[in-house]
Scaffold this motif. Structure first.
Motif, PDB file in Angstrom:
ATOM      1  N   ARG A  29       3.266   1.254 -11.877  1.00 45.80           N
ATOM      2  CA  ARG A  29       4.430   0.739 -12.599  1.00 45.80           C
ATOM      3  C   ARG A  29       5.006   1.799 -13.524  1.00 45.80           C
ATOM      4  N   ALA A  30       4.147   2.511 -14.253  1.00 42.00           N
ATOM      5  CA  ALA A  30       4.613   3.562 -15.158  1.00 42.00           C
ATOM      6  C   ALA A  30       5.365   4.642 -14.398  1.00 42.00           C
ATOM      7  N   ASP A  73       5.087  -5.193 -12.169  1.00 41.84           N
ATOM      8  CA  ASP A  73       4.905  -5.955 -13.401  1.00 41.84           C
ATOM      9  C   ASP A  73       4.460  -7.382 -13.080  1.00 41.84           C
ATOM     10  N   GLU A  81      -0.886  -0.656 -13.195  1.00 33.75           N
ATOM     11  CA  GLU A  81      -0.254  -0.132 -14.406  1.00 33.75           C
ATOM     12  C   GLU A  81       0.217   1.302 -14.192  1.00 33.75           C
ATOM     13  N   SER A  82      -0.596   2.109 -13.516  1.00 33.99           N
ATOM     14  CA  SER A  82      -0.228   3.498 -13.237  1.00 33.99           C
ATOM     15  C   SER A  82       0.993   3.577 -12.327  1.00 33.99           C
ATOM     16  N   LEU A 129       0.844  -7.452 -11.897  1.00 38.81           N
ATOM     17  CA  LEU A 129      -0.113  -7.379 -13.000  1.00 38.81           C
ATOM     18  C   LEU A 129      -0.380  -8.759 -13.579  1.00 38.81           C
ATOM     19  N   MET A 154      -5.832  -3.655 -11.483  1.00 34.34           N
ATOM     20  CA  MET A 154      -4.884  -3.746 -12.585  1.00 34.34           C
ATOM     21  C   MET A 154      -4.585  -2.368 -13.172  1.00 34.34           C
ATOM     22  N   THR A 155      -5.607  -1.520 -13.303  1.00 33.72           N
ATOM     23  CA  THR A 155      -5.360  -0.178 -13.837  1.00 33.72           C
ATOM     24  C   THR A 155      -4.478   0.623 -12.888  1.00 33.72           C
TER      25      THR A 155
END
Length: 327
Positions: free
Chosen positions: A90-91, A118, A87-88, A121, A83-84
């Protein structure tokens, strides 16, 4: 419906600040010694990871901060670490999409990846939440999240900037290995059926275990007995003339409790049914991952028709060309 590793890290595209490395589109991440995490959680990381398809990726995940926060639960640690990384990625995709100066009339391949990450996640979160009660559901969520990375890679082929394309591709390739690791650990923990959901009772036999009683009722009831939350009709006899407008209306956040139009009733997050009357609707319909619990109900095959006109030739990616997409 569209549902849809042991060398030092090198820079892929310095102008984007990316720290993931790629070689022939295969992510390379550092092998991290497992001693610290093993000491903290009494888990033999090396032994566990040798049974996974990506031992180095597995050791990276199980030696992370997530592993220290999920002592003696390698599966939870692997999902949290994935998940981390999602997120990275996706950013990065969002930043690169926002910084693009190329004019476009349709979502780009970078936009596709941001949306798919997204969605991934959400699926990883669902997998983690279901691990104690629904082993089959966990497999489904992880498999779907894994498939999303392949779809993202397909869309990236249409991104014209090679540096941006390589930067995101590297992160997605690494994420694919981390999700694959979580899936392998889940399969190992549930080998032989332990942890699976109990057999469904007779009245649920026709539906998967995750289908709620309310949804089973909706799916098995005659359309004439269902009271819709919105009605779409081309002749103006309904609440909306566009399916997309109806979806936006039924999924809009409720007004604050102190607002004059707020009501104590309503579905409270239950399934929103949109009845689409007979007709040919010339539109492309998209139900995003944030527009939850929506059901479209038509008048039957050949009567209620949705006809979109998106195509790759028209500037859309394959992913974005779906006439009806539910994510």
């Amino acid at each position: 419906m569209a549902l849809a590793l042991a060398t030092p890290v090198a820079a892929v595209a310095a102008n984007h600040g990316d720290t993931a490395a790629a070689k022939d589109n295969v992510a390379v991440v550092p092998r991290i010694a497992a001693s610290a995490a093993a000491a903290a959680s009494s888990v033999n990381v090396t032994a566990i990871c040798m049974a996974t398809p990506y031992p180095s990726a597995c050791e990276t995940a199980l030696s992370s901060a997530a592993a220290r926060g999920a002592a003696n639960d390698p599966f939870a640690a692997s999902v949290q670490f994935a998940m981390t990384r999602a997120e990275s990625a996706r950013a990065l995709a969002r930043n690169l999409s926002a910084s693009s100066s190329r004019p476009r009339v349709a979502p780009s391949g970078m936009d596709d990846c941001a949306e798919l990450l997204d969605i991934s996640l959400d699926q990883l979160h669902d997998a983690l939440a279901a691990r104690a009660a629904d082993a089959a559901g966990v497999t489904t969520w992880l498999s779907a999240a894994l498939t999303n990375q392949g779809t993202c890679g397909d869309s990236l082929a249409a991104v014209p900037d090679p540096a941006a394309r390589s930067a995101v591709r590297a992160r997605v390739a690494a994420l694919e290995q981390f999700i694959g690791t979580a899936l392998a650990l889940h399969a190992k923990l549930n080998n032989g059926g332990s942890g699976s959901s109990p057999p469904a009772p007779p009245d649920r036999a026709a539906f998967p275990s995750w289908v709620t009683k309310h949804d089973r009722h909706l799916l098995s009831s005659p359309a004439s007995t269902i009271t819709p939350d919105a009605v779409v009709a081309l002749d103006g006899s309904g609440t909306h003339t566009s399916i997309s407008d109806a979806i936006a209306a039924v999924t809009a956040p409720p007004p604050p409790a102190h607002h004059p139009t707020a009501s104590g009733g309503g579905g409270g997050g239950s399934r929103k049914v949109i009845y689409v009357k007979a007709g040919r609707y010339e539109e492309s319909v998209s139900i995003t991952s944030k527009q939850k619990d929506v059901m479209l109900l038509g008048d039957g095959k050949g009567k209620t028709v949705i006809s979109g006109h998106r195509s790759v030739a028209g500037g859309y990616t394959t992913y974005a060309s779906a006439t009806v997409g539910a994510y």
